[in-house]
Every structure is written in structure tokens, then in C-alpha cells.
Design a protein around this motif. Sequence first.
Motif, PDB file in Angstrom:
ATOM      1  N   ARG A 175       0.840  -1.188   0.000  1.00  0.00           N
ATOM      2  CA  ARG A 175       0.000   0.000   0.000  1.00  0.00           C
ATOM      3  C   ARG A 175       0.875   1.238   0.000  1.00  0.00           C
ATOM      4  O   ARG A 175       1.986   1.231   0.511  1.00  0.00           O
ATOM      5  CB  ARG A 175      -0.880   0.031   1.249  1.00  0.00           C
ATOM      6  N   TRP A 176       0.330   2.298  -0.537  1.00  0.00           N
ATOM      7  CA  TRP A 176       1.049   3.555  -0.537  1.00  0.00           C
ATOM      8  C   TRP A 176       1.031   4.135   0.869  1.00  0.00           C
ATOM      9  O   TRP A 176       0.011   4.100   1.553  1.00  0.00           O
ATOM     10  CB  TRP A 176       0.402   4.529  -1.507  1.00  0.00           C
ATOM     11  N   GLN A 177       2.161   4.653   1.284  1.00  0.00           N
ATOM     12  CA  GLN A 177       2.258   5.372   2.544  1.00  0.00           C
ATOM     13  C   GLN A 177       2.959   6.680   2.280  1.00  0.00           C
ATOM     14  O   GLN A 177       3.908   6.733   1.492  1.00  0.00           O
ATOM     15  CB  GLN A 177       3.032   4.556   3.577  1.00  0.00           C
ATOM     16  N   PRO A 178       2.515   7.729   2.926  1.00  0.00           N
ATOM     17  CA  PRO A 178       3.167   9.020   2.701  1.00  0.00           C
ATOM     18  C   PRO A 178       4.603   8.982   3.209  1.00  0.00           C
ATOM     19  O   PRO A 178       4.902   8.275   4.170  1.00  0.00           O
ATOM     20  CB  PRO A 178       2.312  10.005   3.507  1.00  0.00           C
ATOM     21  N   PRO A 179       5.482   9.717   2.544  1.00  0.00           N
ATOM     22  CA  PRO A 179       6.867   9.750   3.021  1.00  0.00           C
ATOM     23  C   PRO A 179       6.935  10.435   4.367  1.00  0.00           C
ATOM     24  O   PRO A 179       6.085  11.289   4.677  1.00  0.00           O
ATOM     25  CB  PRO A 179       7.605  10.549   1.947  1.00  0.00           C
ATOM     26  N   PRO A 180       7.924  10.094   5.194  1.00  0.00           N
ATOM     27  CA  PRO A 180       8.034  10.742   6.507  1.00  0.00           C
ATOM     28  C   PRO A 180       8.338  12.226   6.345  1.00  0.00           C
ATOM     29  O   PRO A 180       9.016  12.646   5.408  1.00  0.00           O
ATOM     30  CB  PRO A 180       9.198  10.004   7.180  1.00  0.00           C
ATOM     31  N   LEU A 181       7.793  12.998   7.261  1.00  0.00           N
ATOM     32  CA  LEU A 181       8.032  14.438   7.235  1.00  0.00           C
ATOM     33  C   LEU A 181       9.474  14.712   7.645  1.00  0.00           C
ATOM     34  O   LEU A 181       9.977  14.131   8.602  1.00  0.00           O
ATOM     35  CB  LEU A 181       7.085  15.152   8.193  1.00  0.00           C
ATOM     36  N   GLU A 182      10.103  15.580   6.900  1.00  0.00           N
ATOM     37  CA  GLU A 182      11.474  15.932   7.237  1.00  0.00           C
ATOM     38  C   GLU A 182      11.432  17.060   8.249  1.00  0.00           C
ATOM     39  O   GLU A 182      10.719  18.047   8.079  1.00  0.00           O
ATOM     40  CB  GLU A 182      12.222  16.364   5.986  1.00  0.00           C
TER      41      GLU A 182
END
Length: 123
Positions: free
Chosen positions: A113-120
Motif C-alpha cells: 500500500r502507498w504510505q506518505p513519506p516521513p516528514l522531514e
Amino acid sequence: MLTLPASVRIHLCTRPVDMRKSFDGLSLLTREVLKENPLSGHLFVFFNRTRDMVRILWWHSGGFCLFSKRLEKGSFRLPHPLPEDTGAVTLEAVELTLLLEGIDLKASVRRPRWQPPPLESPV
């Protein structure tokens, strides 16, 4: 089918539990073994040694709810091997629903599943 808000997580205890425990005993296990707050509104799932009984602890509207199910024949099939050293694993609502219905999830394959990239974090 369970309908839960996205904010509710489901924590499955990886150790067998004495099913004589009720609200206080299971909330203590939630704090000490699962390292979670039993008043968080999340679901906490416990099985006995033979996995023919399950209890689910949930805090709702100022009080604990305790759901139990005992199978007359057979046992619950957990979705994956449970490492006892971790204390708990997290399930999705659909996994818990299928588990309670007696469907064996070991042969199933979960698609990525798609997961949003971690916030930098700003430096």
C-alpha cells in the motif's frame, strides 16, 4: 464488519493471558506488558493459551468495555507468527474482523500500500 475510526489502533498481546482477568487485570497488562495507556480509546486484544477464547478491552465514554468470545470448537488463527518478546503487535480492523470470523490469514498475501513519506524535520 468492525467500523472503527482511523484514529483507533488495535493492539494484540503476544503472550497468552489468564481469561479470569477482567477490567482491572487486563488494564494492568495493557500498561505493563503492552506499554500502552488503557484509557486511550484503542482496542487491546488478549488470547488464552489455547487460543479458543479472546477478550478485547476498550475504554469508551468514561468506562471500560470488555468483549469476549469463546469458541466451542477449534481455535483462533493468528495472522502471523507472534514474537513473544515484543509484547504486542498492531492489527488492522479488517484483520481483527477476519480473525474473529475464523478465517485463516496465513495463506493470504497483502498487497503493498502507498504510505506518505516521513516528514522531514527542519534543521
